[in-house]
Design a protein around this motif. Sequence first.
Motif, PDB file in Angstrom:
ATOM      1  N   ILE A 143       0.912  -1.258  -0.082  1.00 18.15           N
ATOM      2  CA  ILE A 143      -0.043  -0.036  -0.024  1.00 18.15           C
ATOM      3  C   ILE A 143       0.704   1.245  -0.089  1.00 18.15           C
ATOM      4  O   ILE A 143       1.648   1.361   0.612  1.00 18.15           O
ATOM      5  CB  ILE A 143      -0.928   0.143   1.309  1.00 18.15           C
ATOM      6  CG1 ILE A 143      -1.701  -1.171   1.361  1.00 18.15           C
ATOM      7  CG2 ILE A 143      -1.846   1.248   1.188  1.00 18.15           C
ATOM      8  CD1 ILE A 143      -2.598  -1.457   2.242  1.00 18.15           C
ATOM      9  N   SER A 144       0.445   2.201  -0.824  1.00 16.38           N
ATOM     10  CA  SER A 144       1.282   3.355  -0.837  1.00 16.38           C
ATOM     11  C   SER A 144       1.171   4.170   0.535  1.00 16.38           C
ATOM     12  O   SER A 144       0.381   4.221   1.048  1.00 16.38           O
ATOM     13  CB  SER A 144       0.938   4.257  -2.208  1.00 16.38           C
ATOM     14  OG  SER A 144      -0.214   4.913  -1.672  1.00 16.38           O
ATOM     15  N   GLU A 145       2.531   4.729   0.523  1.00 19.08           N
ATOM     16  CA  GLU A 145       2.608   5.543   1.900  1.00 19.08           C
ATOM     17  C   GLU A 145       1.733   6.850   1.629  1.00 19.08           C
ATOM     18  O   GLU A 145       0.772   7.387   2.781  1.00 19.08           O
ATOM     19  CB  GLU A 145       4.030   5.967   2.076  1.00 19.08           C
ATOM     20  CG  GLU A 145       4.303   7.142   3.267  1.00 19.08           C
ATOM     21  CD  GLU A 145       5.714   7.465   3.358  1.00 19.08           C
ATOM     22  OE1 GLU A 145       5.893   7.888   4.419  1.00 19.08           O
ATOM     23  OE2 GLU A 145       6.518   7.299   2.391  1.00 19.08           O
ATOM     24  N   ASP A 146       1.624   7.441   0.554  1.00 22.64           N
ATOM     25  CA  ASP A 146       0.516   8.477   0.326  1.00 22.64           C
ATOM     26  C   ASP A 146      -0.632   8.190   0.536  1.00 22.64           C
ATOM     27  O   ASP A 146      -1.393   8.818   1.051  1.00 22.64           O
ATOM     28  CB  ASP A 146       0.786   9.121  -1.260  1.00 22.64           C
ATOM     29  CG  ASP A 146       2.173   9.990  -1.377  1.00 22.64           C
ATOM     30  OD1 ASP A 146       2.946  10.098  -0.606  1.00 22.64           O
ATOM     31  OD2 ASP A 146       2.431   9.911  -2.552  1.00 22.64           O
TER      32      ASP A 146
ATOM     33  N   MET B 260       5.720   2.120  10.546  1.00 18.42           N
ATOM     34  CA  MET B 260       5.637   1.181   9.242  1.00 18.42           C
ATOM     35  C   MET B 260       6.921   1.551   8.547  1.00 18.42           C
ATOM     36  O   MET B 260       7.380   2.695   8.179  1.00 18.42           O
ATOM     37  CB  MET B 260       4.647   1.391   8.278  1.00 18.42           C
ATOM     38  CG  MET B 260       4.543   0.634   7.222  1.00 18.42           C
ATOM     39  SD  MET B 260       4.690  -1.164   7.324  1.00 18.42           S
ATOM     40  CE  MET B 260       3.366  -1.636   8.305  1.00 18.42           C
ATOM     41  N   GLY B 261       7.565   0.529   7.681  1.00 18.99           N
ATOM     42  CA  GLY B 261       8.532   0.660   7.174  1.00 18.99           C
ATOM     43  C   GLY B 261       8.284   1.131   5.455  1.00 18.99           C
ATOM     44  O   GLY B 261       7.300   0.265   5.169  1.00 18.99           O
ATOM     45  N   PHE B 262       9.104   1.955   4.732  1.00 14.13           N
ATOM     46  CA  PHE B 262       8.474   2.178   3.379  1.00 14.13           C
ATOM     47  C   PHE B 262       9.695   2.087   2.504  1.00 14.13           C
ATOM     48  O   PHE B 262      11.101   2.300   2.927  1.00 14.13           O
ATOM     49  CB  PHE B 262       7.867   3.453   3.330  1.00 14.13           C
ATOM     50  CG  PHE B 262       6.598   3.559   3.922  1.00 14.13           C
ATOM     51  CD1 PHE B 262       5.450   3.365   3.451  1.00 14.13           C
ATOM     52  CD2 PHE B 262       6.582   4.190   5.186  1.00 14.13           C
ATOM     53  CE1 PHE B 262       4.273   3.400   4.143  1.00 14.13           C
ATOM     54  CE2 PHE B 262       5.275   4.347   6.114  1.00 14.13           C
ATOM     55  CZ  PHE B 262       4.247   3.847   5.220  1.00 14.13           C
ATOM     56  N   ARG B 263       9.378   1.554   1.230  1.00 12.53           N
ATOM     57  CA  ARG B 263      10.651   1.585   0.179  1.00 12.53           C
ATOM     58  C   ARG B 263      10.003   2.199  -0.983  1.00 12.53           C
ATOM     59  O   ARG B 263       8.736   1.640  -1.441  1.00 12.53           O
ATOM     60  CB  ARG B 263      10.997   0.122  -0.066  1.00 12.53           C
ATOM     61  CG  ARG B 263      12.275   0.202  -0.788  1.00 12.53           C
ATOM     62  CD  ARG B 263      12.856  -1.449  -1.230  1.00 12.53           C
ATOM     63  NE  ARG B 263      13.158  -2.171  -0.077  1.00 12.53           N
ATOM     64  CZ  ARG B 263      13.001  -3.069   0.396  1.00 12.53           C
ATOM     65  NH1 ARG B 263      11.962  -3.720  -0.164  1.00 12.53           N
ATOM     66  NH2 ARG B 263      13.600  -3.536   1.688  1.00 12.53           N
ATOM     67  N   ASP B 264      10.519   2.970  -1.345  1.00  9.45           N
ATOM     68  CA  ASP B 264      10.011   3.956  -2.640  1.00  9.45           C
ATOM     69  C   ASP B 264       8.485   4.195  -2.507  1.00  9.45           C
ATOM     70  O   ASP B 264       7.990   4.006  -3.433  1.00  9.45           O
ATOM     71  CB  ASP B 264      10.306   2.937  -3.992  1.00  9.45           C
ATOM     72  CG  ASP B 264      11.770   2.552  -4.178  1.00  9.45           C
ATOM     73  OD1 ASP B 264      12.536   3.414  -3.899  1.00  9.45           O
ATOM     74  OD2 ASP B 264      12.001   1.278  -4.548  1.00  9.45           O
TER      75      ASP B 264
END
Length: 221
Positions: A73-76, A140-144
Amino acid sequence: MGKQVAAFYDVDGTLVKTNVVNCYAFYARNLPKLSDRLLKGAQLLASLPALLAIDKYSRRTFNEVFYQNYEGISEDRLVLLAEDLFRKVLRPNLYAKAVDVIRGNKALGIRSVLISGNLDFIVRPLARYLDIEEVAASRMGFRDGVATGRLEGPPLAGPEKASFIRRYAEENDIDLNHSLAYADDASDVPMLSVVGKPNAVNPDFGLRRIASSHNWPILSF
């Protein structure tokens, strides 16, 4: 000048009726693609029996496994929908008595801190509504710009909450012997035990038994 006093509030089940599953379900229902909504919803339903069993064993392990659902799921989108989630899910389920207790403690000059195993972008709109600036929550960790499904650091659950409170007290010159904590679950006993004024709020069976044996106040919100 003497040390300050703080009140540490657990969120899910203590201040609001909801929990991490309700919050994730909101996100799953609001994914842009129907196929993703159906897939995430089906995966959640299928995993619930195992998750409930894991939760009885370890709240930390439950969080680590549960947050894998956020992968992809996108961070935005997560941040954007957090305000809607608060308005539609958290605020309608906020205990009125919890608000009264927070306001009463603030009126006495007691510093307020939210401490939650839920994700930080979910908790912050609630904190703003309650006029609480200090928030400790899982990240939460995010990548790209996309959720990895893995947390940054350990989940804020069980002994981790107690460790956070001790660090916070040391860094902010807080008198823990006169500070308060509010929580609803037996997994939060370490958090409650680290302060001089613990409060069991809407306690589950395990916490009610422990609170009774230690003569801790039992509150019903």
